[in-house]
Each structure stands twice: as structure tokens, then as C-alpha cells.
Motif scaffolding. Structure first.
Motif, PDB file in Angstrom:
ATOM      1  N   ASP A 128       0.815  -1.221   0.000  1.00 35.11           N
ATOM      2  CA  ASP A 128       0.000   0.000   0.000  1.00 35.11           C
ATOM      3  C   ASP A 128       0.852   1.275   0.000  1.00 35.11           C
ATOM      4  OD1 ASP A 128      -2.079  -1.778   0.090  1.00 35.11           O
ATOM      5  OD2 ASP A 128      -2.661  -1.369   2.155  1.00 35.11           O
ATOM      6  N   HIS A 180      -8.167  -8.081  -0.382  1.00 32.18           N
ATOM      7  CA  HIS A 180      -7.471  -6.796  -0.370  1.00 32.18           C
ATOM      8  C   HIS A 180      -7.321  -6.254  -1.785  1.00 32.18           C
ATOM      9  CE1 HIS A 180      -4.791  -3.891   1.718  1.00 32.18           C
ATOM     10  NE2 HIS A 180      -4.210  -3.810   0.522  1.00 32.18           N
ATOM     11  N   VAL A 189      -0.878 -10.156  -1.622  1.00 30.95           N
ATOM     12  CA  VAL A 189      -1.973  -9.903  -0.678  1.00 30.95           C
ATOM     13  C   VAL A 189      -3.152 -10.794  -1.070  1.00 30.95           C
ATOM     14  CG1 VAL A 189      -1.339  -7.540  -0.085  1.00 30.95           C
ATOM     15  CG2 VAL A 189      -2.735  -7.961  -2.110  1.00 30.95           C
ATOM     16  N   GLU A 227      -5.526  -2.435   7.686  1.00 29.30           N
ATOM     17  CA  GLU A 227      -5.889  -2.092   6.314  1.00 29.30           C
ATOM     18  C   GLU A 227      -6.479  -0.672   6.289  1.00 29.30           C
ATOM     19  OE1 GLU A 227      -7.160  -5.822   3.711  1.00 29.30           O
ATOM     20  OE2 GLU A 227      -8.520  -5.496   5.383  1.00 29.30           O
TER      21      GLU A 227
END
Length: 358
Positions: A123, A265, A261, A215
Motif C-alpha cells: 500500500d 485486499h 496480498v 488495512e
């Protein structure tokens, strides 16, 4: 009239000094106990291992827990057998780039001819600023106290006050290692709280729920972040850039890996157009720094290969390590790539010196 008047309590200087001496002895004993306990902490063991790497180590894996449990060095080396690499994993869970830079710095204190530096991320970790508040420098992030000058440079650039704060805290284990005893207390508290209730699923890093909460809060929040990165042309954060530069200065080819992931996700966050733009922007930044970028987020199927919302299981790590080594082998990346980059860096440095003289 009270036949038994209350006599005032009189403290002598001797009793006061005795009380203070007792308190000081207790604090010193507790301080010593905490310092001894911290020697067995995960962060201390990782730092010791990084500082004592074999001179033959020519490939380093770095990042947080995604890399720590997600890439097996032996499996990776076997899959990339043509390069005869000797890989060490210096990644450490629950750390941010400033602490990861400290680990890399210690790993490269001894002479190493590094050929590859592989950094795994997820991310926003490449561009997200790192806070160094008192409340956040606990657990493995307490590595900051092991190198106060470096840590302060990233948390509060140019601040002597931050350096002093970290140095003073470092010298008092009951402060710098304050999370060591409370970790056990928290485990006991959770155990007691679950008595008579169904146990929550856990893995080697903690509760499953703990990582699900890491997350992004929502797709909208994630999109706002991505838009800001691209529209403002945000660079990699300073500790991330410095890690790459340090590795390249030691002759390494830097490889940036977007870690695998789960499907959930990817579907929620990576299927959006704004993430595709952000990834393309990261790839552009990587090319500018002569860094190889590998998008591996969808390499590993879900079933049995993830232990929570982020981390690969042992089987998933073996599968990913094999594929990563195989892909690097098939792309033709050779042992000379890192040295070529080091030669180019040296040529640029000499050129700048010559120009400055004339």
C-alpha cells in the motif's frame, strides 16, 4: 479533653534518606531486570543478527513482517541457483522505514560486496511519513533508541531536542524498553478476558483482528491518499530513499517488490483506477532511481497460503520465494548488475568532483 492525644509523626533525616535509598535500589533493580530482558527481545536479536552477517552475504531482504515471514532465504537462493546468492532476511515486523534503515546500516557496517537489496512493501509504505512520538516508539519500533541520531534525523529533521530526548531515554531501560514487560501483561490480560469465551484466531504475530484493522479504513480513504500521492508528485520518503541509496553505494541492484496480498485486499483496494495510477507513478520513481520494480500482489492464491489479512503462511512463503527467485532468474538479472550500478555511481561522484574543482 481527649485522654489520648494523637502524637505528630516526626520524620528524621535518617529515615528519609533510608526511604529514598530503598526506592532508588528498587528502581535500579527493576532497571537492570528490564535491560536484561530486552537482550532477548526480537528487535535486539534481529539487530545482533544484522550486525553479525557473514561476509559472504550478498543479498539482503528488508521490510516489515510481510517480508520477515513472506520470503524464505534458503528457498529463494535455491530458486535463483544460477546466481549463487547468499541471502539474509533482515526484515522486522512492526517497524517503519526509519527503523528498517537502522537495521540496514548495522548490517553494512562491515565490508560487504552486496549484489542485491530486495525491499518488500504494501500500500502506502513508500510515501507515508513516519511518526516518532513517545507513544509510538514501543515494541520493535524501540530500535529508534539504539541509534538516536539516525532516528531523530527522520522523525524531526534538524532537531537537537529530539536527539537528546532519544539519547536520554536510551540510557534508561525502564523507559526505552518499557514495552517489554507490558507485552507479557497484555498477553495475560487477553488470556483472562477470553476465559469462558471462544478464542479469537491468532498467528505468530498476534490476533488476526489486529492486522485486519491495519488495512485502510475505507476504499474512499485509500483513494484520497493515492490521489494525493500522484497529484502532488510525492517522492519516496527520506528513509526509504536513503535505504536504496545506501544499498546502491555498496554495489547492490535494488529490487522493489509489491508483496502478495489476499484476493479480498486486491478486490477492495487494488482494482481501482486510482491505485493503477499510483502503481504506475511508483514504477516511474523506481526507474528514475535505477530500481527494478516487481508487481507480485497477485502471485499467490488464497487457499492455505495466508495466515491473516496480510501475512503469508509458511506454505505461501515457500511458494512465493520459489516464484520470486525463478522470475529473477528468467529475467536474466545477473550478478554483475549491482556492480555496474556501483561503477556508475562512482563515475558520477568523480565527475562531480572534477567539475567542482574546475
Amino acid at each position: 479533653m481527649n485522654p489520648h492525644p494523637v502524637q505528630p509523626i516526626v520524620y528524621s533525616a535518617k529515615s528519609l534518606l533510608l526511604s529514598l535509598a530503598t526506592l532508588l535500589a528498587v528502581l535500579m533493580g527493576y532497571n537492570g531486570l528490564i535491560a536484561h530482558t530486552a537482550k532477548k527481545s526480537q528487535r535486539q536479536q534481529k539487530l545482533d543478527a544484522a550486525s553479525a552477517l557473514s561476509p559472504q552475504t550478498d543479498c539482503l531482504l528488508a521490510g516489515n513482517s510481510l517480508v520477515e515471514c513472506g520470503i524464505d532465504p534458503n528457498t529463494f537462493d535455491n530458486a535463483w541457483a544460477s546466481n549463487r546468492t547468499t541471502t539474509a532476511n533482515i526484515a522486522l515486523g512492526a517497524t517503519l522505514p526509519p527503523e528498517q534503515y537502522i537495521l540496514l546500516k548495522h548490517a553494512l557496517q562491515k565490508p560487504h560486496r552486496l549484489r542485491y537489496f530486495i525491499y518488500g512493501f504494501l500500500d502506502d509504505q513508500l510515501t507515508l511519513p513516519s511518526e516518532g512520538k513517545w507513544s509510538t516508539l514501543i515494541g520493535n519500533r524501540a530500535l529508534a533508541y539504539y541509534d538516536p541520531v539516525t532516528a531523530a534525523h527522520y522523525y524531526s529533521p534538524g532537531s537537537m531536542l529530539k536527539i537528546w530526548q532519544l539519547e536520554i531515554t536510551r540510557d534508561i531501560p525502564i523507559l526505552s524498553e518499557r514495552s517489554s514487560p507490558w507485552h507479557r501483561v497484555e498477553l495475560l490480560r487477553r488470556h483472562v478476558a477470553e476465559i469462558g469465551l471462544p478464542k479469537r484466531p491468532v498467528n505468530i504475530f498476534g490476533r488476526y483482528d489486529d492486522f485486519a484493522s491495519l488495512e485502510p479504513k475505507s476504499v474512499e480513504t485509500f483513494a484520497q491518499y493515492c490521489n494525493a500521492v500522484v497529484s502532488q508528485k510525492q517522492p519516496f520518503t527520506q528513509p526509504v530513499s536513503d535505504m536504496f541509496a545506501l544499498a546502491q553505494a555498496h554495489g547492490a541492484q535494488v529490487i522493489l517488490v509489491e508483496m502478495p496480498v489476499p484476493t479480498r485486499h486486491r478486490t477492495r483496494f487494488y482494482s481501482t483506477e486510482v491505485w493503477h495510477q499510483t502503481r504506475a507513478y511508483f514504477q516511474t520513481l523506481a526507474r528514475q532511481k535505477r530500481i527494478t520494480y516487481i508487481d507480485a500482489d497477485s502471485w499467490i492464491p488464497d487457499q492455505g497460503n495466508f495466515i491473516d489479512a496480510m501475512h503469508l503462511s509458511r506454505s505461501g512463503a515457500i511458494l512465493f520465494s520459489q516464484r520470486l527467485g525463478t522470475v529473477l532468474y528468467r529475467t536474466g538479472m545477473t550478478a554483475n548488475d549491482g556492480q555496474k550500478e556501483a561503477n556508475r555511481s562512482e563515475e558520477r561522484r568523480v565527475g562531480k568532483e572534477c567539475r567542482s574543482r574546475w
